[in-house]
Scaffold this motif. Structure first.
Motif, PDB file in Angstrom:
ATOM      1  N   GLU A 164      -1.261  -4.583  -2.223  1.00  0.00           N
ATOM      2  CA  GLU A 164      -2.331  -5.681  -1.918  1.00  0.00           C
ATOM      3  C   GLU A 164      -3.754  -5.248  -2.098  1.00  0.00           C
ATOM      4  OE1 GLU A 164      -1.214  -5.749   2.465  1.00  0.00           O
ATOM      5  OE2 GLU A 164       0.812  -6.128   2.204  1.00  0.00           O
ATOM      6  N   ALA A 165      -3.991  -3.716  -2.622  1.00  0.00           N
ATOM      7  CA  ALA A 165      -5.903  -3.144  -2.240  1.00  0.00           C
ATOM      8  C   ALA A 165      -5.971  -4.007  -3.744  1.00  0.00           C
ATOM      9  CB  ALA A 165      -5.981  -2.106  -2.747  1.00  0.00           C
ATOM     10  N   ALA A 166      -5.154  -3.524  -5.615  1.00  0.00           N
ATOM     11  CA  ALA A 166      -5.369  -4.157  -6.415  1.00  0.00           C
ATOM     12  C   ALA A 166      -5.217  -6.120  -6.553  1.00  0.00           C
ATOM     13  CB  ALA A 166      -4.376  -3.498  -7.228  1.00  0.00           C
ATOM     14  N   ASP A 167      -3.872  -6.486  -5.453  1.00  0.00           N
ATOM     15  CA  ASP A 167      -4.169  -8.214  -5.820  1.00  0.00           C
ATOM     16  C   ASP A 167      -5.340  -8.514  -4.785  1.00  0.00           C
ATOM     17  OD1 ASP A 167      -2.039  -8.318  -6.234  1.00  0.00           O
ATOM     18  OD2 ASP A 167      -0.813  -8.939  -4.416  1.00  0.00           O
ATOM     19  N   TYR A 168      -6.286  -7.699  -4.172  1.00  0.00           N
ATOM     20  CA  TYR A 168      -7.302  -8.433  -3.710  1.00  0.00           C
ATOM     21  C   TYR A 168      -8.284  -8.461  -4.648  1.00  0.00           C
ATOM     22  CZ  TYR A 168     -11.347  -8.947  -0.632  1.00  0.00           C
ATOM     23  OH  TYR A 168     -12.120  -9.603  -0.063  1.00  0.00           O
ATOM     24  N   GLY A 169      -9.078  -7.313  -5.449  1.00  0.00           N
ATOM     25  CA  GLY A 169      -9.329  -7.089  -6.415  1.00  0.00           C
ATOM     26  C   GLY A 169      -9.289  -8.181  -7.296  1.00  0.00           C
ATOM     27  N   ARG A 170      -8.551  -8.493  -8.214  1.00  0.00           N
ATOM     28  CA  ARG A 170      -8.619  -9.220  -8.460  1.00  0.00           C
ATOM     29  C   ARG A 170      -8.783 -10.195  -8.644  1.00  0.00           C
ATOM     30  NH1 ARG A 170      -4.291  -7.937 -13.616  1.00  0.00           N
ATOM     31  NH2 ARG A 170      -5.096  -9.885 -14.122  1.00  0.00           N
ATOM     32  N   GLU A 171      -7.823 -10.512  -7.548  1.00  0.00           N
ATOM     33  CA  GLU A 171      -8.526 -12.310  -6.564  1.00  0.00           C
ATOM     34  C   GLU A 171      -9.851 -12.213  -6.134  1.00  0.00           C
ATOM     35  OE1 GLU A 171      -6.457 -12.803  -3.067  1.00  0.00           O
ATOM     36  OE2 GLU A 171      -4.718 -12.398  -3.523  1.00  0.00           O
TER      37      GLU A 171
ATOM     38  N   ARG B 260      10.654  -3.421  -6.969  1.00  0.00           N
ATOM     39  CA  ARG B 260       9.143  -3.375  -6.489  1.00  0.00           C
ATOM     40  C   ARG B 260       7.464  -3.865  -7.535  1.00  0.00           C
ATOM     41  NH1 ARG B 260       8.312   1.506  -1.915  1.00  0.00           N
ATOM     42  NH2 ARG B 260       9.857   2.072  -4.026  1.00  0.00           N
ATOM     43  N   ARG B 261       6.228  -4.554  -7.074  1.00  0.00           N
ATOM     44  CA  ARG B 261       5.644  -4.198  -7.786  1.00  0.00           C
ATOM     45  C   ARG B 261       5.307  -2.733  -7.788  1.00  0.00           C
ATOM     46  NH1 ARG B 261       1.870  -8.200  -5.070  1.00  0.00           N
ATOM     47  NH2 ARG B 261       0.658  -8.293  -7.259  1.00  0.00           N
ATOM     48  N   LYS B 262       4.621  -2.138  -9.045  1.00  0.00           N
ATOM     49  CA  LYS B 262       3.992  -1.095  -9.797  1.00  0.00           C
ATOM     50  C   LYS B 262       2.288  -1.466 -10.083  1.00  0.00           C
ATOM     51  CE  LYS B 262       6.480  -0.052 -13.103  1.00  0.00           C
ATOM     52  NZ  LYS B 262       8.120  -1.348 -13.227  1.00  0.00           N
ATOM     53  N   LEU B 263       1.789  -0.458  -8.934  1.00  0.00           N
ATOM     54  CA  LEU B 263       0.211  -1.442  -9.482  1.00  0.00           C
ATOM     55  C   LEU B 263      -0.257  -0.512 -10.264  1.00  0.00           C
ATOM     56  CD1 LEU B 263      -2.541  -0.067  -7.729  1.00  0.00           C
ATOM     57  CD2 LEU B 263      -2.465   1.773  -8.324  1.00  0.00           C
ATOM     58  N   ALA B 264       0.739  -0.482 -11.241  1.00  0.00           N
ATOM     59  CA  ALA B 264       0.483  -0.103 -13.506  1.00  0.00           C
ATOM     60  C   ALA B 264       0.191  -1.256 -13.666  1.00  0.00           C
ATOM     61  CB  ALA B 264       0.853   0.824 -13.621  1.00  0.00           C
TER      62      ALA B 264
END
Length: 242
Positions: free
Chosen positions: A125-132, A153-157
């Motif tokens: 979720e942190a990665a999604d937020y940063g991209r947004e 599951r989705r992966k951070l990478a």
């Protein structure tokens, strides 16, 4: 030195020697992204849960560290407020976005996320937020660990713009205990701190071309009080932890 101690040193040194080669290109990309952010007066946020949060603290207000770094600290997802519940928190969806919203991340910032497994809800979720937001997202993670446990599951990478694969095995620990199936000697913190400090050292050297980079001095060194006070005054408005 015992055989086990020697084995851990050898395994860790070997891993770092390998990473010096395998991470040369992504570390260069990470350094370039951070330099661009610094020159645009943007910030670099560092986030992790569990033991990974130590990487966020590693670069915060650190002697020899850069003043534009901001740790994203979530007490309930760290260890000091309850280690067991922190493991539940980092796996629970929907809890991280409200935390990030208070930090005022902006387009052009950099978000570094440390997650060895790379599959828990919090780093995803942190990665999604940063991209947004429009930040450059950099992941420090183990691709082998993620691949072993993702189970769809989705992966951070897969979300990050730049991936720093620490090359560590699933489960982190590197040393097998004789006569058991147990392993000891985790390495993600030592490796992650080394990689981050190497990148930030490279950034500081590059920023020297523009003049003196915003580097903190150890409090016991000559001129530290004046230098650090000046940097804190400049960077405190966007860093709630100064």
């Amino acid at each position: 030195m015992s055989a086990v101690t020697d084995s851990y040193f050898s395994a860790l040194i070997g891993r770092l020697e390998t990473l010096r080669e395998t991470l040369a290109e992504p570390m260069s990309k990470a350094s370039a992204a951070i330099c661009a952010a610094a020159r645009a007066d943007r910030r670099v946020y560092v986030f992790g849960t569990g033991h990974s949060h130590m990487l966020a603290e590693e670069v915060h207000y650190r002697a020899g560290g850069l003043a534009f770094t901001i740790p994203v600290l979530v007490g309930s997802a760290m260890l000091h407020e309850g280690a067991v519940i922190s493991s539940v928190y980092e796996r629970t969806e929907g809890l991280i976005r409200p935390v990030f919203e208070r930090y005022g991340m902006q387009p052009g910032d950099v978000l570094i996320i440390a997650s060895n497994s790379g599959v828990n809800a919090a780093p995803i979720e942190a990665a999604d937020y940063g991209r947004e937001i429009g930040a450059t997202v950099i992941a420090i993670t183990s691709l082998a660990y993620s691949a072993a446990i993702a189970n769809g599951r989705r992966k951070l990478a897969d979300i990050a713009d730049i991936v720093l694969d620490n090359g560590l095995p699933p489960g982190d620990a590197m040393i097998e205990l004789p006569g058991t199936e147990l392993k000891v000697g985790p390495a993600s913190t030592a490796v992650g701190a080394t990689v981050l400090n190497a990148i930030f050292a490279d950034v500081a050297a590059e920023l020297c071309k523009d003049g003196n980079p915003p580097v903190y001095l150890s409090a016991n060194m000559p001129g530290a009080k004046e230098t650090n006070q000046r940097l804190v005054k400049k960077y405190r408005p966007r860093n709630p932890h100064l």
